[in-house]
Write a protein that holds these residues in place. Structure first.
Motif, PDB file in Angstrom:
ATOM      1  N   SER A  58      42.563  48.216  38.995  1.00  0.00           N
ATOM      2  CA  SER A  58      41.088  48.301  39.466  1.00  0.00           C
ATOM      3  C   SER A  58      40.197  47.176  40.134  1.00  0.00           C
ATOM      4  O   SER A  58      40.966  45.827  39.651  1.00  0.00           O
ATOM      5  N   ILE A  59      40.123  47.447  41.549  1.00  0.00           N
ATOM      6  CA  ILE A  59      39.716  45.552  42.442  1.00  0.00           C
ATOM      7  C   ILE A  59      39.061  44.953  41.179  1.00  0.00           C
ATOM      8  O   ILE A  59      38.753  44.244  41.204  1.00  0.00           O
ATOM      9  N   GLU A  60      37.986  46.516  41.097  1.00  0.00           N
ATOM     10  CA  GLU A  60      36.969  45.814  40.390  1.00  0.00           C
ATOM     11  C   GLU A  60      36.834  44.423  39.284  1.00  0.00           C
ATOM     12  O   GLU A  60      36.421  43.994  39.258  1.00  0.00           O
ATOM     13  N   GLU A  61      38.055  45.277  38.218  1.00  0.00           N
ATOM     14  CA  GLU A  61      37.998  44.419  37.314  1.00  0.00           C
ATOM     15  C   GLU A  61      38.694  43.150  37.736  1.00  0.00           C
ATOM     16  O   GLU A  61      38.740  42.281  37.144  1.00  0.00           O
ATOM     17  N   MET A  62      39.508  43.347  38.614  1.00  0.00           N
ATOM     18  CA  MET A  62      40.378  41.881  39.495  1.00  0.00           C
ATOM     19  C   MET A  62      39.859  40.858  39.736  1.00  0.00           C
ATOM     20  O   MET A  62      39.886  39.632  39.639  1.00  0.00           O
ATOM     21  N   ALA A  63      38.499  42.483  40.234  1.00  0.00           N
ATOM     22  CA  ALA A  63      37.345  40.766  41.332  1.00  0.00           C
ATOM     23  C   ALA A  63      36.698  39.987  40.402  1.00  0.00           C
ATOM     24  O   ALA A  63      35.738  39.367  40.893  1.00  0.00           O
ATOM     25  N   LYS A  64      36.359  40.241  39.031  1.00  0.00           N
ATOM     26  CA  LYS A  64      35.999  39.690  37.658  1.00  0.00           C
ATOM     27  C   LYS A  64      35.503  38.369  37.998  1.00  0.00           C
ATOM     28  O   LYS A  64      36.568  37.874  37.992  1.00  0.00           O
ATOM     29  N   ILE A  85      38.276  31.489  55.980  1.00  0.00           N
ATOM     30  CA  ILE A  85      39.012  30.883  54.655  1.00  0.00           C
ATOM     31  C   ILE A  85      40.240  32.080  55.127  1.00  0.00           C
ATOM     32  O   ILE A  85      41.612  31.124  54.638  1.00  0.00           O
ATOM     33  N   MET A  86      39.932  32.703  55.116  1.00  0.00           N
ATOM     34  CA  MET A  86      40.868  34.036  56.141  1.00  0.00           C
ATOM     35  C   MET A  86      42.319  33.552  56.563  1.00  0.00           C
ATOM     36  O   MET A  86      43.709  33.510  56.865  1.00  0.00           O
ATOM     37  N   GLN A  87      41.235  33.638  57.559  1.00  0.00           N
ATOM     38  CA  GLN A  87      42.303  32.879  59.678  1.00  0.00           C
ATOM     39  C   GLN A  87      42.405  31.096  58.582  1.00  0.00           C
ATOM     40  O   GLN A  87      43.956  31.194  59.913  1.00  0.00           O
ATOM     41  N   ASN A  88      42.633  30.585  58.378  1.00  0.00           N
ATOM     42  CA  ASN A  88      42.971  29.359  57.722  1.00  0.00           C
ATOM     43  C   ASN A  88      43.806  29.376  56.791  1.00  0.00           C
ATOM     44  O   ASN A  88      44.713  28.025  56.446  1.00  0.00           O
ATOM     45  N   ASN A  89      44.125  30.406  56.136  1.00  0.00           N
ATOM     46  CA  ASN A  89      44.580  30.032  54.415  1.00  0.00           C
ATOM     47  C   ASN A  89      45.882  31.218  54.269  1.00  0.00           C
ATOM     48  O   ASN A  89      45.572  32.479  54.464  1.00  0.00           O
ATOM     49  N   ALA A 100      35.567  36.123  40.673  1.00  0.00           N
ATOM     50  CA  ALA A 100      36.394  35.741  41.823  1.00  0.00           C
ATOM     51  C   ALA A 100      34.850  35.452  42.653  1.00  0.00           C
ATOM     52  O   ALA A 100      34.159  36.333  42.581  1.00  0.00           O
ATOM     53  N   LYS A 101      34.783  35.357  44.069  1.00  0.00           N
ATOM     54  CA  LYS A 101      33.881  35.671  45.454  1.00  0.00           C
ATOM     55  C   LYS A 101      34.547  36.538  45.461  1.00  0.00           C
ATOM     56  O   LYS A 101      35.635  36.097  46.466  1.00  0.00           O
ATOM     57  N   ILE A 102      34.034  37.366  46.116  1.00  0.00           N
ATOM     58  CA  ILE A 102      33.880  38.196  47.145  1.00  0.00           C
ATOM     59  C   ILE A 102      34.408  37.882  48.594  1.00  0.00           C
ATOM     60  O   ILE A 102      33.423  38.184  49.339  1.00  0.00           O
ATOM     61  N   ILE A 103      35.003  38.356  49.470  1.00  0.00           N
ATOM     62  CA  ILE A 103      34.611  37.645  51.129  1.00  0.00           C
ATOM     63  C   ILE A 103      35.056  38.830  52.010  1.00  0.00           C
ATOM     64  O   ILE A 103      34.535  38.826  52.800  1.00  0.00           O
ATOM     65  N   VAL A 104      35.628  39.532  51.359  1.00  0.00           N
ATOM     66  CA  VAL A 104      36.120  41.508  52.395  1.00  0.00           C
ATOM     67  C   VAL A 104      35.587  42.045  51.547  1.00  0.00           C
ATOM     68  O   VAL A 104      36.635  42.238  50.550  1.00  0.00           O
ATOM     69  N   GLU A 105      34.361  42.461  51.845  1.00  0.00           N
ATOM     70  CA  GLU A 105      33.774  44.002  49.870  1.00  0.00           C
ATOM     71  C   GLU A 105      35.736  45.389  50.075  1.00  0.00           C
ATOM     72  O   GLU A 105      35.972  45.102  52.091  1.00  0.00           O
ATOM     73  N   PRO A 106      35.726  45.415  49.317  1.00  0.00           N
ATOM     74  CA  PRO A 106      36.277  46.987  49.388  1.00  0.00           C
ATOM     75  C   PRO A 106      36.538  47.725  50.707  1.00  0.00           C
ATOM     76  O   PRO A 106      35.077  48.462  50.821  1.00  0.00           O
ATOM     77  N   PHE A 107      37.528  48.543  51.136  1.00  0.00           N
ATOM     78  CA  PHE A 107      37.213  48.946  52.054  1.00  0.00           C
ATOM     79  C   PHE A 107      38.307  49.876  52.143  1.00  0.00           C
ATOM     80  O   PHE A 107      39.283  49.273  51.350  1.00  0.00           O
ATOM     81  N   ASP A 108      38.494  51.119  52.846  1.00  0.00           N
ATOM     82  CA  ASP A 108      40.016  52.027  52.719  1.00  0.00           C
ATOM     83  C   ASP A 108      41.257  51.845  54.032  1.00  0.00           C
ATOM     84  O   ASP A 108      40.733  51.667  54.891  1.00  0.00           O
ATOM     85  N   ALA A 109      41.754  51.589  53.656  1.00  0.00           N
ATOM     86  CA  ALA A 109      42.950  50.233  54.501  1.00  0.00           C
ATOM     87  C   ALA A 109      43.611  52.027  55.205  1.00  0.00           C
ATOM     88  O   ALA A 109      44.071  51.854  56.301  1.00  0.00           O
ATOM     89  N   PHE A 152      39.579  41.475  49.741  1.00  0.00           N
ATOM     90  CA  PHE A 152      39.597  40.580  49.545  1.00  0.00           C
ATOM     91  C   PHE A 152      39.047  39.311  48.614  1.00  0.00           C
ATOM     92  O   PHE A 152      37.932  39.157  49.252  1.00  0.00           O
ATOM     93  N   ILE A 153      39.701  38.357  47.886  1.00  0.00           N
ATOM     94  CA  ILE A 153      38.692  37.864  47.100  1.00  0.00           C
ATOM     95  C   ILE A 153      38.843  36.089  47.130  1.00  0.00           C
ATOM     96  O   ILE A 153      40.545  36.427  46.976  1.00  0.00           O
ATOM     97  N   VAL A 154      38.210  35.266  46.404  1.00  0.00           N
ATOM     98  CA  VAL A 154      38.645  34.396  46.081  1.00  0.00           C
ATOM     99  C   VAL A 154      38.312  33.457  44.763  1.00  0.00           C
ATOM    100  O   VAL A 154      37.561  33.658  44.421  1.00  0.00           O
ATOM    101  N   LYS A 155      39.254  33.521  44.390  1.00  0.00           N
ATOM    102  CA  LYS A 155      39.926  33.164  42.964  1.00  0.00           C
ATOM    103  C   LYS A 155      40.405  31.610  42.127  1.00  0.00           C
ATOM    104  O   LYS A 155      42.080  31.607  43.364  1.00  0.00           O
ATOM    105  N   ASP A 156      40.224  31.127  42.003  1.00  0.00           N
ATOM    106  CA  ASP A 156      40.491  29.098  41.465  1.00  0.00           C
ATOM    107  C   ASP A 156      41.399  28.274  42.950  1.00  0.00           C
ATOM    108  O   ASP A 156      42.204  27.780  43.474  1.00  0.00           O
ATOM    109  N   GLY A 157      39.850  29.136  44.580  1.00  0.00           N
ATOM    110  CA  GLY A 157      40.514  28.872  45.509  1.00  0.00           C
ATOM    111  C   GLY A 157      41.975  29.046  46.347  1.00  0.00           C
ATOM    112  O   GLY A 157      42.427  28.766  47.348  1.00  0.00           O
ATOM    113  N   VAL A 158      42.738  30.729  45.699  1.00  0.00           N
ATOM    114  CA  VAL A 158      42.944  31.172  46.529  1.00  0.00           C
ATOM    115  C   VAL A 158      43.480  32.388  46.384  1.00  0.00           C
ATOM    116  O   VAL A 158      42.053  32.822  46.009  1.00  0.00           O
TER     117      VAL A 158
END
Length: 105
Positions: A65-71, A52-56, A73-82, A90-96
């Motif tokens: 807070s990632i945790e609060e904003m991800a409530k 989904i990330m590769q095509n959109n 939503a579907k988490i597609i890439v778990e939190p990691f240290d950049a 990365f999450i998907v929320k409302d199809g975005v």
């Protein structure tokens, strides 16, 4: 609070000043170099990142807070240290697809 950071756009063509992220198998540009804050992403065929990330495109926000904003939503890439200062998910929320960026303490 959420602050707009950039729009990530998947592409197929090489871009000037790409940076290769070996662990994610993707080439990226710095959105600060683009007047409209676009980040171009060119994925390798065997990238571990979801299709989904590769095509959109995705929209990135710095959040308190990632945790609060991800409530809810579907988490597609778990939190990691950049890097030493930023955690990303990365999450998907409302199809975005959204990139959530949180400063580490």
């Amino acid at each position: 609070m959420a602050k707009f950071m950039h729009v990530g756009v998947p592409i197929k063509n090489k871009q000037p000043n790409e940076i290769y992220l070996k662990n994610l198998k993707v080439y990226v540009t710095d959105p600060e170099d683009h007047e409209l804050k676009f980040e171009y992403l060119r994925y390798e065929k065997d990238t571990p990142l979801p299709e989904i990330m590769q095509n959109n495109p995705h929209v990135a926000y710095k959040v308190d807070s990632i945790e609060e904003m991800a409530k809810g939503a579907k988490i597609i890439v778990e939190p990691f240290d950049a890097d030493k200062n930023i955690k990303i998910a990365f999450i998907v929320k409302d199809g975005v697809v959204f990139e959530l960026m949180e400063e580490k303490e």
